[in-house]
Design a protein around this motif. Structure first.
Motif, short mmCIF file in Angstrom:
data_model
loop_
_atom_site.label_atom_id
_atom_site.label_comp_id
_atom_site.label_asym_id
_atom_site.label_seq_id
_atom_site.Cartn_x
_atom_site.Cartn_y
_atom_site.Cartn_z
N PRO A 159 1.20 -1.13 0.20
CA PRO A 159 -0.29 -0.17 0.11
C PRO A 159 0.96 1.23 0.13
CG PRO A 159 0.38 -1.18 2.09
CD PRO A 159 0.90 -2.04 1.19
N THR A 160 0.20 1.83 -1.14
CA THR A 160 1.18 4.06 -0.60
C THR A 160 0.29 4.24 0.24
OG1 THR A 160 2.44 2.93 -2.70
CG2 THR A 160 1.77 5.14 -2.62
N ILE A 161 0.97 5.65 0.84
CA ILE A 161 0.45 6.42 2.15
C ILE A 161 0.95 7.29 1.34
CG2 ILE A 161 -0.24 4.67 3.97
CD1 ILE A 161 1.57 5.27 5.32
N PHE A 162 0.46 8.75 1.72
CA PHE A 162 1.13 10.16 1.99
C PHE A 162 1.28 9.79 3.11
CE2 PHE A 162 -2.51 10.16 -1.40
CZ PHE A 162 -1.59 10.92 -2.34
N LEU A 163 2.63 10.78 3.46
CA LEU A 163 2.93 11.34 5.08
C LEU A 163 2.82 13.05 4.43
CD1 LEU A 163 6.33 8.87 5.31
CD2 LEU A 163 3.85 8.67 6.04
N LYS A 164 3.47 13.60 6.21
CA LYS A 164 3.15 14.72 6.24
C LYS A 164 4.54 15.21 5.68
CE LYS A 164 1.22 17.95 9.50
NZ LYS A 164 0.65 17.97 11.45
N LEU B 86 11.82 9.62 9.16
CA LEU B 86 10.58 9.41 9.14
C LEU B 86 10.50 7.65 10.04
CD1 LEU B 86 9.25 7.78 6.45
CD2 LEU B 86 10.99 6.34 5.32
N SER B 87 10.59 7.64 10.44
CA SER B 87 10.00 7.07 11.77
C SER B 87 9.16 7.57 13.02
CB SER B 87 11.47 6.01 12.47
OG SER B 87 12.15 7.19 14.08
N ALA C 234 5.13 6.43 13.00
CA ALA C 234 4.61 5.58 13.96
C ALA C 234 3.10 6.85 14.31
CB ALA C 234 5.78 6.43 15.05
N ASN C 235 2.81 7.92 13.84
CA ASN C 235 0.94 8.49 13.30
C ASN C 235 0.51 7.70 12.16
OD1 ASN C 235 2.15 10.16 15.16
ND2 ASN C 235 3.19 11.42 13.31
N HIS C 236 1.48 6.62 11.23
CA HIS C 236 0.04 6.12 10.91
C HIS C 236 -0.05 4.73 11.08
CE1 HIS C 236 1.00 9.48 7.80
NE2 HIS C 236 1.81 9.92 8.30
N ALA D 73 -5.53 17.70 4.92
CA ALA D 73 -5.01 16.89 3.59
C ALA D 73 -4.01 17.12 3.00
CB ALA D 73 -6.49 16.21 2.46
N SER D 74 -4.00 18.85 2.70
CA SER D 74 -2.81 19.43 2.26
C SER D 74 -0.97 19.38 2.56
CB SER D 74 -3.68 20.52 1.40
OG SER D 74 -3.57 21.72 2.81
N ASP D 75 -1.86 18.69 4.49
CA ASP D 75 -0.51 18.67 4.12
C ASP D 75 0.55 17.22 4.09
OD1 ASP D 75 -0.81 21.01 5.59
OD2 ASP D 75 -1.99 19.93 7.96
N TYR D 76 -0.87 17.17 3.43
CA TYR D 76 -0.45 14.84 3.45
C TYR D 76 0.30 14.36 2.18
CZ TYR D 76 -1.05 14.13 8.42
OH TYR D 76 -1.32 14.16 9.58
N ASN D 77 1.75 15.29 1.65
CA ASN D 77 1.82 15.50 -0.42
C ASN D 77 2.85 13.65 -0.11
OD1 ASN D 77 3.55 16.98 0.78
ND2 ASN D 77 3.71 17.89 -0.12
N ILE D 78 3.81 13.43 0.63
CA ILE D 78 4.35 13.25 0.37
C ILE D 78 4.07 10.99 0.26
CG2 ILE D 78 7.13 11.82 1.02
CD1 ILE D 78 7.20 14.33 2.62
N GLN D 79 4.76 11.24 -0.79
CA GLN D 79 3.99 9.49 -0.66
C GLN D 79 5.15 8.10 -0.25
OE1 GLN D 79 2.91 8.11 -5.19
NE2 GLN D 79 1.61 10.07 -5.29
#
Length: 266
Positions: A132-137, A145-146, A150-152, A196-202
């Motif tokens: 799965p590909t998610i979006f990081l902040k 990264l670690s 931890a928030n996901h 949602a716009s704060d999360y844009n890093i795949q």
């Protein structure tokens, strides 16, 4: 049986380099080897510089063709294949034992994609690997990264009542949550979802689940019958926007065929 491997070195020099998903095995003496789904055991020629973090890993390695030929032909009495690791192993996330109660829809966030082509049933229905590909902040780097991960939270759920027993299909639900996002009346009413716009890093979080545990749950619920397929339902954003969403989620299902033993004693 579905498999995945990729050859890195195609030169005919008697040496092959490949990448593969493998099962991690640690001996009582502390040494680590890697079980290939194809029957051999990758034994590194040097001690690992990292500690194994899960039962599955993605490794890149080099071996001599003659050594593998000896194993596959039966000339060697051992399944151990001496290998040189080309990089540190990447350990997959263990999705754990599936829960039987789905979370509230207002708490779960859409996944960008499930990486259908990167998923596979490993071995004789031992593991299901998902990508799965998610979006990081925004601002996430290799250094933090670690902390961000931890928030996901990615989790699998199993409801036996949703199985398609007639089609011998076991159904799993993959759900994704971000700490501090969703679950409140404010979020439910906020159709703009400004967060949602704060999360844009795949980020592709390659994960796995022990299929034997899930198949046992299916058999217990359906009189001992064996499933022939596994479906995974996940939530995604069906709008033109590629950012995560809670309010505009839709579901999509991917199907994986299980290994079926067709051998006969006749």
């Amino acid at each position: 049986m579905v498999g995945f491997s990729s050859c890195l070195n195609s030169e005919d020099d008697g040496i092959t380099e490949i990448v593969d998903y493998v099962e991690v095995s640690t001996s009582t003496f502390g040494s680590t080897s890697f079980n290939s789904m194809y029957g051999w055991v990758c034994v590194p020629n040097k001690s690992l510089t990292t500690t194994p973090k899960s039962q599955m890993a993605y490794i890149a390695y080099r071996y001599e063709d003659a050594d593998l030929q000896s194993i596959m032909s039966g000339t060697s009495s051992s399944k151990n294949l001496p290998v040189t690791l080309l990089q540190d192993p990447v350990y997959l996330q263990d999705l754990g034992y599936p829960s039987t109660i789905l979370p509230e829809e207002t708490k779960t966030v859409s996944i960008y994609s499930l990486g259908d082509r990167d998923a596979l049933v490993w071995g004789n229905n031992k593991y299901l690997i998902l990508a799965p590909t998610i979006f990081l902040k925004k601002g996430t780097t290799s250094e933090n990264l670690s902390t961000e991960l931890a928030n996901h939270s990615l989790r699998l759920y199993y409801l036996s009542s949703e199985d398609d027993e007639a089609a011998k299909t076991l159904k799993l639900y993959l759900r994704y949550e971000i700490s501090g996002i969703g679950g409140s009346s404010t979020d439910e009413a906020d159709e703009t979802e400004s967060w949602a716009s704060d999360y844009n890093i795949q980020y592709t979080n390659v994960s796995y689940v022990n299929l034997q545990n899930v198949i046992s749950m299916y058999k217990s619920a359906h009189g001992g019958s064996e499933p022939e397929k596994v479906t995974v339902e996940y939530e995604y954003n069906n709008s033109a926007s590629s950012v995560p969403t809670i309010a505009k989620k839709q579901t999509k299902t991917v199907t994986y065929t299980l290994y079926k033993d067709t051998s006969s004693n006749n």
